[in-house]
Design an enzyme around this catalytic site. Structure first.
Site, PDB file in Angstrom:
ATOM      1  N   VAL A  40      -4.226  -6.821   7.155  1.00 55.93           N
ATOM      2  CA  VAL A  40      -5.182  -6.376   8.188  1.00 55.93           C
ATOM      3  C   VAL A  40      -5.672  -4.972   7.859  1.00 55.93           C
ATOM      4  O   VAL A  40      -6.828  -4.622   8.131  1.00 55.93           O
ATOM      5  CB  VAL A  40      -4.546  -6.436   9.591  1.00 55.93           C
ATOM      6  CG1 VAL A  40      -5.565  -6.017  10.654  1.00 55.93           C
ATOM      7  CG2 VAL A  40      -4.035  -7.847   9.887  1.00 55.93           C
ATOM      8  N   GLY A  41      -4.816  -4.160   7.247  1.00 51.88           N
ATOM      9  CA  GLY A  41      -5.235  -2.823   6.826  1.00 51.88           C
ATOM     10  C   GLY A  41      -6.410  -2.875   5.866  1.00 51.88           C
ATOM     11  O   GLY A  41      -7.314  -2.032   5.924  1.00 51.88           O
ATOM     12  N   GLU A  56      -1.221   3.068   8.629  1.00 54.23           N
ATOM     13  CA  GLU A  56       0.240   3.038   8.696  1.00 54.23           C
ATOM     14  C   GLU A  56       0.649   1.581   8.562  1.00 54.23           C
ATOM     15  O   GLU A  56       0.555   0.812   9.526  1.00 54.23           O
ATOM     16  CB  GLU A  56       0.736   3.634  10.016  1.00 54.23           C
ATOM     17  CG  GLU A  56       0.430   5.112  10.183  1.00 54.23           C
ATOM     18  CD  GLU A  56       1.281   6.011   9.298  1.00 54.23           C
ATOM     19  OE1 GLU A  56       1.993   5.498   8.412  1.00 54.23           O
ATOM     20  OE2 GLU A  56       1.240   7.236   9.489  1.00 54.23           O
ATOM     21  N   CYS A 111       8.964  -1.099  11.366  1.00 50.54           N
ATOM     22  CA  CYS A 111       8.307  -1.024  10.052  1.00 50.54           C
ATOM     23  C   CYS A 111       9.114  -0.253   9.021  1.00 50.54           C
ATOM     24  O   CYS A 111       8.899  -0.413   7.821  1.00 50.54           O
ATOM     25  CB  CYS A 111       6.910  -0.426  10.192  1.00 50.54           C
ATOM     26  SG  CYS A 111       6.899   1.230  10.906  1.00 50.54           S
TER      27      CYS A 111
END
Length: 468
Positions: A191-192, A209, A243
């Site tokens: 998605v980044g 991030e 994460c």
């Protein structure tokens, strides 16, 4: 575009200069503090509903750490905002050279579901402190927490300058079509890439991030009991949906034999003989995520745990052994309460294994020997590094938090958040007088003029010896 009007409204507010005074920024930041205080119980209940998050974990990670960021910012904002004067050469001694910290303008913050308050508010604190207008997009996956952010947060902030947008993939896609001056995204690398592609159309800078498979090397020289407790806490906190959780262990066969009983005891000490009944162990956020994590249990062999309950979205704290690097669990970020152990022959093989993969968001090394820790630190690359513990490096507002390569781009926390959301504008203010001093730079040129300029503007190496 359904969000074009909202973006335009916020841009008009920003252009008016409303967000620039320090007093305004402080007032909005203090309002965030009131939001956290007033809605504390609702936040605890919402995160318990969304993630089965124990109140202790929720208060620590969602509220306490946010308040730390807030207080760090309020304590230092006036200093951070000041122009930063820089060194000048001989030619500029009568002038003023400085860096001004300007707000970017209208920024977008896209938050994830695993820490739905913390990873929404911590970047927001930085964006407000830097003087921006902000649109916040909380995750639709953590539904109850999304509702608190959407319904309650706007009541605390200036609606002309701050807004919350809700929705899923379709709404986020439409939102990203608008021109923002900065985008801050927390989520997965796939998605980044989508966010970065959308930002590139407007040449919008981004902070990403992201996540990754965080290695945890355990050397043969360490206190096994302490390693087991610290690794188990970091892996199973928030049911593994962190994460920077240790994603897999690297150790020798001999160390694995010692670690298994120590990990079993740590899990029993933390969550009792049946973690499913423990009030201190969370749940997987959604059915989709549950099925994804459950499939990963097919890798290797279950040494501890392995029990699941789809109705509760419960996956027991699990340790896998006999895991091969080619298996599914080693191909994606686990993001669940499973800890695979990969056997290596020695430290050098562990370092080679780490360096053969994408650079992680965090890297952990356990050893009683500082030389071992330093060697791992020097020979690897990661977003952050922590030795002889897990997760704790991200609790320091004085350390930057961010990834590298596949695990992210940019950083935040404390002053790093302020800097991330500030354009560092190089400024030189010169006077109108002393025009004869400028004569050497004007045509007609000559070597004599160049000599004068060189003498006035040259940067020399320190300790250079010039013979006159």
């Amino acid at each position: 575009n359904p969000f074009a009007g909202l973006v335009s409204h916020l841009r008009a507010s920003w252009l008016s200069g409303k967000t620039r005074p320090m007093e305004y920024r402080v007032a909005q930041l203090e309002a965030l503090g009131h939001f956290l205080d007033d809605k504390k119980q609702q936040i605890l209940e919402a995160t318990a509903s969304d993630l089965g998050k124990p109140p202790f974990e929720a208060e620590l990670s969602e509220i306490f750490l946010c308040k730390n960021e807030l207080h760090e910012t309020l304590n230092n904002l006036s200093r951070w905002m000041k122009d930063e004067h820089v060194d000048k050469n001989l030619a500029m001694q009568l002038d003023s050279a400085f860096i001004r910290k300007d707000p970017y303008g209208v920024v977008l913050i896209i938050a994830p579901w695993n820490y739905p308050i913390h990873l929404c508010l911590v970047p927001l604190i930085g964006a407000i402190a830097a003087g921006n207008c902000v649109i916040v997009k909380p995750s639709e996956v953590s539904k109850k927490t999304e509702r608190i952010v959407a319904e309650a947060l706007p009541n605390y902030l200036d609606k002309d300058c701050f807004a919350v947008v809700t929705g899923g993939v379709q709404e986020t896609t439409k939102l990203l079509e608008n021109k923002f001056d900065y985008i801050f995204f927390t989520g997965t690398p796939p998605v980044g890439r989508i966010v970065m592609t959308a930002a590139a159309k407007h040449l919008t800078p981004v902070t990403l991030e992201l996540g990754g498979k965080n290695p945890c090397y355990v050397s043969d020289t360490c206190d096994v009991t302490n390693v087991a407790r610290r690794v188990a806490w970091g892996r199973f906190f928030n049911a593994g949906q962190t994460c920077i959780a240790p994603d897999y262990l690297l150790c020798t066969k001999e160390m694995q034999e010692k670690l298994i009983p120590a990990l079993r005891k740590a899990i029993d000490d933390f969550y009792g003989p049946n973690p499913r009944e423990s009030p201190d162990f969370g749940r997987i956020v959604s059915d989709k995520q549950f099925r994804r994590v459950q499939r990963l249990l097919g890798s290797g062999r279950v040494a501890i745990g392995g029990q699941t309950d789809e109705a509760e979205r419960y996956i027991a704290p699990t340790v896998l052994v006999d895991v091969q690097p080619s298996e599914p669990i080693m191909q994606e970020e686990i993001f669940g309460p499973i800890l695979p152990i990969v056997v290596i022959a020695n430290m050098d093989e562990a370092i080679d294994f780490i360096n053969s993969r994408e650079r992680p968001l965090a890297l952990y090394a356990f050893s009683s020997d500082d030389k071992v820790v330093n060697h791992v630190l020097e020979q690897t690359s990661s977003g952050g590094f922590c030795s002889n513990d897990t997760l704790t490096h991200m609790t320091l507002t004085s350390l930057p938090f961010g990834g590298i390569g596949n695990s992210g781009l940019g950083m935040h926390h404390g002053k790093f958040s302020f800097d991330t959301f500030s354009h560092h504008r190089g400024c030189l203010k010169r006077g109108m007088g002393w025009e004869p001093l400028n004569a050497p730079r004007y045509p007609p040129y000559s070597q004599q003029k160049f000599g004068v300029i060189r003498a006035a503007a040259k940067v020399t190496r320190k300790n250079d010896c010039t013979l006159l």
